[in-house]
Design a protein around this motif. Structure first.
Motif, short mmCIF file in Angstrom:
data_model
loop_
_atom_site.label_atom_id
_atom_site.label_comp_id
_atom_site.label_asym_id
_atom_site.label_seq_id
_atom_site.Cartn_x
_atom_site.Cartn_y
_atom_site.Cartn_z
N ALA A 148 -3.25 7.59 12.23
CA ALA A 148 -2.97 6.48 13.14
C ALA A 148 -2.24 6.99 14.38
O ALA A 148 -1.26 7.71 14.27
N ARG A 149 -2.75 6.59 15.54
CA ARG A 149 -2.09 6.91 16.80
C ARG A 149 -1.05 5.82 17.09
O ARG A 149 -1.04 4.77 16.45
N PRO A 150 -0.18 6.04 18.09
CA PRO A 150 0.82 5.03 18.43
C PRO A 150 0.24 3.64 18.70
O PRO A 150 0.81 2.64 18.28
N ALA A 151 -0.92 3.57 19.35
CA ALA A 151 -1.53 2.26 19.62
C ALA A 151 -1.82 1.51 18.32
O ALA A 151 -1.65 0.30 18.24
N PHE A 152 -2.24 2.22 17.28
CA PHE A 152 -2.51 1.60 15.99
C PHE A 152 -1.24 1.00 15.39
O PHE A 152 -1.22 -0.12 14.90
N GLU A 153 -0.15 1.78 15.45
CA GLU A 153 1.12 1.32 14.88
C GLU A 153 1.64 0.09 15.62
O GLU A 153 2.16 -0.85 15.00
N VAL A 154 1.48 0.06 16.95
CA VAL A 154 1.91 -1.10 17.72
C VAL A 154 1.04 -2.30 17.37
O VAL A 154 1.55 -3.41 17.16
N LEU B 162 -8.04 10.22 24.00
CA LEU B 162 -6.63 10.05 23.64
C LEU B 162 -6.21 8.59 23.55
O LEU B 162 -5.05 8.30 23.33
N PHE B 163 -7.15 7.66 23.75
CA PHE B 163 -6.76 6.26 23.85
C PHE B 163 -7.06 5.43 22.61
O PHE B 163 -6.63 4.32 22.51
#
Length: 166
Positions: A23-29, A13-14
């Motif tokens: 894209a997961r949230p980490a990618f967008e950030v 999940l990371f």
């Protein structure tokens, strides 16, 4: 290289990119921070409410952690004659939106926009596409003051186009 690729691309999940390709949230950030890093770092300070935080693992406790963090860069002027100041803003408060004002007395902005990454569900256990949304707003600075509104637990990028003096 393979470990880095796996860490960014799946990693349970990371990872920044889900194994199904979204894209997961980490990618967008990471993408938003990448946009903020164009140019030269410039001094930035924020006056914000603080909270006391307990230590966790190797991270020590803090008596006064600011709920808003900021970092700014300035890119030199391009062919259009504008330089761009970018300010990355993080609202770490998980429950409250932040409101503030950025004084622009030293500059005469031509255009300002705010890109905000936010989520309706903090610490969601669902690994679904679209967990983080990005909104774009054009801002106006009446009387040299730029009002800002950051949703709870959000990351934002303020971009200000500044005409270069001749």
């Amino acid at each position: 290289l393979l470990a880095t690729h796996w860490s960014l691309s799946a990693n349970w999940l990371f990872g920044a990119i889900h194994e199904k390709g979204f894209a997961r949230p980490a990618f967008e950030v990471l993408r938003l921070v990448g946009e903020a890093l164009h140019g030269v770092l410039i001094p930035t300070s924020v006056q914000a409410q603080t909270v006391a935080v307990k230590g966790i693992g190797q991270v020590s406790s803090q008596d006064a952690m600011p709920l808003i963090e900021a970092m700014a860069t300035r890119a030199p002027s391009d062919r259009s004659g504008f330089s761009i100041v970018r300010v990355l803003l993080i609202n770490k408060d998980p429950q409250r939106a932040a409101r503030g004002v950025l004084p622009l007395t030293a500059i005469n902005p031509m255009r300002a926009s705010l890109s905000i990454l936010s989520s309706s569900s903090l610490f969601s256990a669902n690994d679904l596409e679209g967990a983080l949304t990005r909104s774009e707003t054009v801002l106006e600075a009446p009387e040299g003051r730029l009002p800002l509104h950051l949703p709870a637990h959000s990351v934002a990028l303020l971009s200000i186009q500044i005409p270069q003096s001749k």
